[in-house]
Design an enzyme around this catalytic site. Structure first.
Site, short mmCIF file in Angstrom:
data_model
loop_
_atom_site.label_atom_id
_atom_site.label_comp_id
_atom_site.label_asym_id
_atom_site.label_seq_id
_atom_site.Cartn_x
_atom_site.Cartn_y
_atom_site.Cartn_z
N GLN A 126 -1.25 5.65 17.84
CA GLN A 126 -1.04 4.28 17.36
C GLN A 126 0.44 3.98 17.15
O GLN A 126 0.86 2.84 17.31
CB GLN A 126 -1.76 4.07 16.02
CG GLN A 126 -3.25 3.83 16.16
CD GLN A 126 -3.90 3.83 14.79
OE1 GLN A 126 -3.31 3.40 13.81
NE2 GLN A 126 -5.13 4.30 14.74
N HIS A 152 -3.60 -2.70 3.43
CA HIS A 152 -2.94 -2.26 4.66
C HIS A 152 -2.53 -3.45 5.51
O HIS A 152 -1.41 -3.51 6.02
CB HIS A 152 -3.92 -1.42 5.49
CG HIS A 152 -3.74 0.05 5.30
ND1 HIS A 152 -4.38 0.74 4.32
CD2 HIS A 152 -2.99 0.95 5.97
CE1 HIS A 152 -4.04 2.02 4.39
NE2 HIS A 152 -3.20 2.17 5.38
N GLU A 167 0.84 -1.20 0.00
CA GLU A 167 0.00 0.00 0.00
C GLU A 167 0.87 1.24 0.00
O GLU A 167 0.44 2.32 -0.37
CB GLU A 167 -1.01 -0.19 1.08
CG GLU A 167 -1.40 0.74 2.16
CD GLU A 167 -0.41 1.61 2.85
OE1 GLU A 167 0.55 1.06 3.42
OE2 GLU A 167 -0.59 2.82 2.87
#
Lengths: 561, 341
Positions: free
Chosen positions: B100, B306, B10
């Site tokens: 994250q 992803h 990606e």
């Protein structure tokens, strides 16, 4: 920027990845940046949008604004802090009463540029030209172009360009652009753009080709000279002085400089030329400056003069050293003030021309001898180019031979060829050190014309080895005439000299007559001792030597043809 | 030193975030080349740069090439550092993305950490905090991770100005995950968040959701929030006994309320189309903690680019330990071998 990085900066100029702080400078836009309630976030505001660009990180923003917009400026600074917390916003007051008044706005921005503590070694600068009046944008552009603002320009515009990229990943799939807008950086250093650079190079090549009439040169010195003349011709309207021996091509080059300028729309008027050696006294004055009817006997009508005709154009004065003193003074005023007084007139006339002067004499020597005005020389000695003689460009004889043959064909309508043996013979003769080429291109042109004319008459347009032999013989005799009986000592008249002195003086006179100036003769005669620098002035030594025999320089060379 | 081709798969920010976290945790120097090479504007953009720099800070690492538009960066990590961390990222990035990135690193720090984030909390760059607190963190809790987060203020694009904080405990006991079923449905709820926009925007979105999903009045709320600028976000939550799924859509200029609702609804119906418990976003986020922990398995929908890229990057650091198996019923089983297994 180091030279190495300059060489590879074409692409990186627009997208450089560097840790140098980026400083943006921009005017606050009282209209485009305005908005106090939350709805302002629904609109594109250029100053805030500049700080929302994904690929632009601005370390410091110098926000220029008038005192009366302090409140808006504070609000914008606060909004920038929200969207780009790493940006330090500095508010700077800049005052003008009418933002559409060019002089006032330029002055204010120029004042900022002068006072600002630039540090281009450590920081990169962007000037944001989207805000402010069009007048302000023009001023920012001009100041950046003139490097008063050592920056690149950045322009922003509303709306996102939505490309296929936006759909590829959730990170990009957003309407983020519509409020942030987009930006484009414009570097006014045009050499950074590959395509433009190659077009400029092409234009320069074409310019050089105009100057050389398309004749390729193999002589690096001459090539460099022409390349420099091309640059100067394009860049300046200041006088140009062309030196070099007679026949080196001064007139042709002057005309080509004019044609180059004309092709680039740098000149509107005509090319006007005069050989100053061909007019003397009143005639010179009225030829150059014109006269009123009745100014002198024979002035039966108004004459505008060459300077007037050359208005907005180029005036080429060959052999400028031959100009009389009065004409020199008037010419100086015409160059400096662009006005002059025609003979017999009492109202000055305006004319704005570029002067190209030609001279095969050493004008400095003429100044020393009092024949040429020092101030005029100083004025025209700004861009001085000495054209080498043909003997100094022997490698260029072959292309010029072809050019002359071509020209003969064009002028006479008859094509003339040269067989390979004839060609080789001619070039061997022409490029040998013994070939003096005293009149340079004039000699070459005449030689080709003679050979071609005879070839057309006798040999069906083919120059053969016999014709070449005949011509080279003629040239040789022309350059080395049989020594006359006179050993140079005839100038002594009835006076007798010791044989010891006769030999020495005869050689000195020979050298003097071959030299153009006293200094040149001095340099040749004292070539060895002058190396030791004990005797500074060769001319003076020579003068004193001649004086021992009651001779002057003028007497020695005076009876020359 | 490990060299990673940043253009693979990606080819976006996910490679950066996963690689930097693994570099910091394993102490491996990593060089990422060709960053976003196939994008029209290649190299690091501001949103990536803030994440990259945050990752380097929490492991006391040294960065090279961390400049805008840079296509190559190198991180030489030391070790994760616990403490009080503040990141002000403006509206160019997303606080969730930065959290994250640093979360897995700080789990491996010696002590508890608090992370304060200011800037854009609710924008289309990433699922917002509600996804982390309601969907992601409960699963982390199951594998032994204790992390909480709260929102102080919403920050929408473009004005930003939001604030959130998270508190992270060091990861002590590692427990394998077994999340193959959703379990019984407990409830569902949609919330329209709105700030400085006309009220009809919220009511139209709410109406569209109720109409499309046949949800009741009680299941859809409209909430006006105090943010620095205008903004709108629609969050739908589906609660089951073993998992919660959170889907979001964002309002933006010239996008109608109905379009926003439809974007959210289609994610919900997509999730309800199969019976796997783990949604696409959650699957992305789970791979790294499982690989670093005691491993486990879960069932999800068709793996996204992803997810596959993420698995590849993890394999580069830890060896192949992730298996994606098609169950033939539009669900896949993801099995992750843990660090000690």
């Amino acid at each position: 920027m180091t030279p190495a990085s300059q060489a590879t900066s074409h692409r990186s100029a627009a997208k450089r990845s560097t840790r140098r702080p980026l400083v943006a400078i921009g005017l606050l836009g009282p209209t485009l940046d305005a908005g106090r309630d939350e709805k302002r976030w629904n609109r594109w505001r250029p100053t805030v949008g500049l700080h929302m660009q994904d690929d632009l990180a601005i370390s410091r923003f110098e926000m220029l604004h008038q005192r009366r917009f302090d409140r808006l400026a504070d609000g914008i600074a606060a909004d920038i802090a929200k969207v780009s917390p790493d940006t330090q916003v500095t508010s700077r007051h800049i005052e003008f009463t009418d933002p559409w008044d060019f002089e006032e706005v330029y002055g204010a921005l120029w004042g900022f540029a002068r006072k600002y503590a630039w540090n281009p070694e450590a920081e990169d600068y962007l000037v944001h030209i989207t805000t402010g009046t069009h007048v302000a944008q023009i001023c920012l552009f001009l100041l950046t172009e003139s490097r008063h603002l050592p920056a690149r320009l950045v322009q922003t515009q509303p709306g996102a360009k939505r490309g296929p990229e936006d759909l590829r990943s959730p990170e990009d799939a957003s309407g983020r652009g519509s409020v942030a807008g987009t930006h484009a950086i414009i570097d006014l250093d045009l050499s950074k753009y590959d395509q433009l650079a190659s077009r400029f190079a092409e234009e320069r090549r074409a310019g050089v080709s105009v100057l050389t009439a398309g004749i390729p040169t193999r002589n690096p010195v001459f090539a460099a000279l022409i390349s420099r003349i091309e640059q100067v011709a394009a860049a300046t309207r200041a006088p140009i002085l062309l030196g070099g021996p007679t026949g080196a091509g001064k007139t042709v080059l002057a005309r080509r400089i004019y044609e180059l300028k004309k092709s680039r729309n740098l000149v509107e008027g005509p090319f006007v030329e005069l050989n100053c050696a061909t007019v003397r006294g009143d005639a010179a004055g009225s030829a150059l400056f014109g006269h009123r009817k009745g100014a002198f006997t024979g002035a039966t009508a108004d004459r505008p003069g060459l300077l007037r005709r050359a208005d907005d154009g180029v005036l080429f004065l060959d052999e400028i050293g031959e100009l009389g003193h009065d004409e020199q003074a008037m010419l100086l005023r015409a160059i400096e003030d662009k006005v002059f007084l025609p003979v017999g007139a009492d109202v000055p006339v305006l004319s704005d021309f570029q002067l190209i002067a030609g001279s095969n004499r050493d004008l400095r020597e003429a100044v020393r001898a009092g024949r040429f005005r020092e101030d005029l020389l100083a004025r025209i000695d700004l861009w001085t180019f000495r054209l080498p003689g043909l003997a100094e460009r022997r490698e260029d004889i072959e292309p010029n031979l072809d050019f002359e043959l071509e020209r003969f064909a064009k002028d006479s309508g008859k094509r003339v060829t040269m067989n390979s043996e004839a060609r080789a013979d001619f070039l061997a003769f022409a490029t040998a050190p013994a070939a003096a080429w005293q009149a340079n291109f004039r000699d070459l042109g005449a030689a080709v014309t003679r050979m071609a004319t005879l070839a057309v008459a006798n040999q069906a347009g083919r120059i053969d080895a016999a014709l070449v032999r005949e011509e080279t013989g003629r040239l040789h005799r022309q350059w080395h005439p049989p020594a006359p009986d006179d050993d140079g000592l005839a100038i002594l008249g009835q006076r007798q000299l010791d044989r010891f002195d006769q030999v020495q003086l005869a050689d000195v006179v020979r050298v003097c007559r071959r030299s153009r100036t006293l200094s040149e003769a001095g340099r040749i005669l004292f070539a060895v001792s002058r190396q030791e620098r004990k005797h500074a002035n060769d001319a003076d030594r020579l003068q004193k030597y001649l004086a021992r025999f009651d001779l002057t320089w003028d007497q020695v060379v005076g009876d020359q043809p | 030193m490990l060299i990673i081709d940043g253009s693979q798969g990606e080819g976006g920010g996910q490679i950066l975030r996963t690689a930097l976290a693994l570099s910091a945790i394993t102490g491996t120097t990593v060089k990422i080349e060709n960053i976003r090479a196939r994008r029209p504007k290649p190299g690091l953009q501001r949103q990536h740069l803030v994440a990259v720099q945050a990752a380097a800070r929490v492991c006391n690492g040294q960065l090279e090439g961390d400049a805008l538009n840079s296509r190559e960066i190198t991180l030489t990590p030391q070790s994760p550092v616990s403490g009080d961390w503040h990141f002000d990222i403006g509206s160019a990035g997303s606080t969730s993305l930065v959290l994250q990135t640093v979360l897995p690193i700080l789990l491996h720090a010696p002590g508890p950490s608090t992370v304060h984030l200011a800037g854009g909390t609710h924008n289309s760059l990433a699922p917002p905090l509600e996804f982390l607190t309601d969907s992601f963190f409960p699963v982390l809790y199951c594998i032994g991770i204790s992390v909480t987060a709260e929102l102080q203020r919403h920050g929408f694009y473009p004005a930003g100005g939001g604030a959130m904080s998270a508190s992270i405990q060091p990861w002590q006991a590692r427990v394998p995950l077994d999340l193959m079923e959703r379990g019984k449905s407990i409830g569902r709820h949609a919330q329209v968040l709105i700030s400085h926009l006309p009220a009809h925007v919220a009511s139209r979105e709410a109406q569209a959701v109720k109409h499309a999903l046949h949800w009741s009045h009680a299941e859809v709320d409209e909430t006006e929030v105090k943010a620095a600028g205008p903004g709108n976000c629609l969050i739908a939550k589906l609660r089951f006994a073993q998992v919660a799924a959170v889907f979001t859509a964002f309002g933006e200029l010239r996008k109608s309320a109905e379009k926003v609702a439809q974007e959210c609804v289609s994610q919900v119906t997509g999730y309800l189309d199969h019976d796997a418990p783990v949604c696409e976003h959650l699957a992305d986020q789970l791979l790294l903690p499982l690989a670093l922990g005691a491993g486990g398995r879960f069932r999800t929908g068709k793996p996204s680019d992803h997810t596959i890229t993420n698995a590849t990057i993890i394999g580069l650091f830890l060896g192949d330990r992730i298996v994606l198996a098609d169950n033939g019923d539009r669900t896949w089983t993801v099995t992750v071998r843990g660090g000690t297994a």
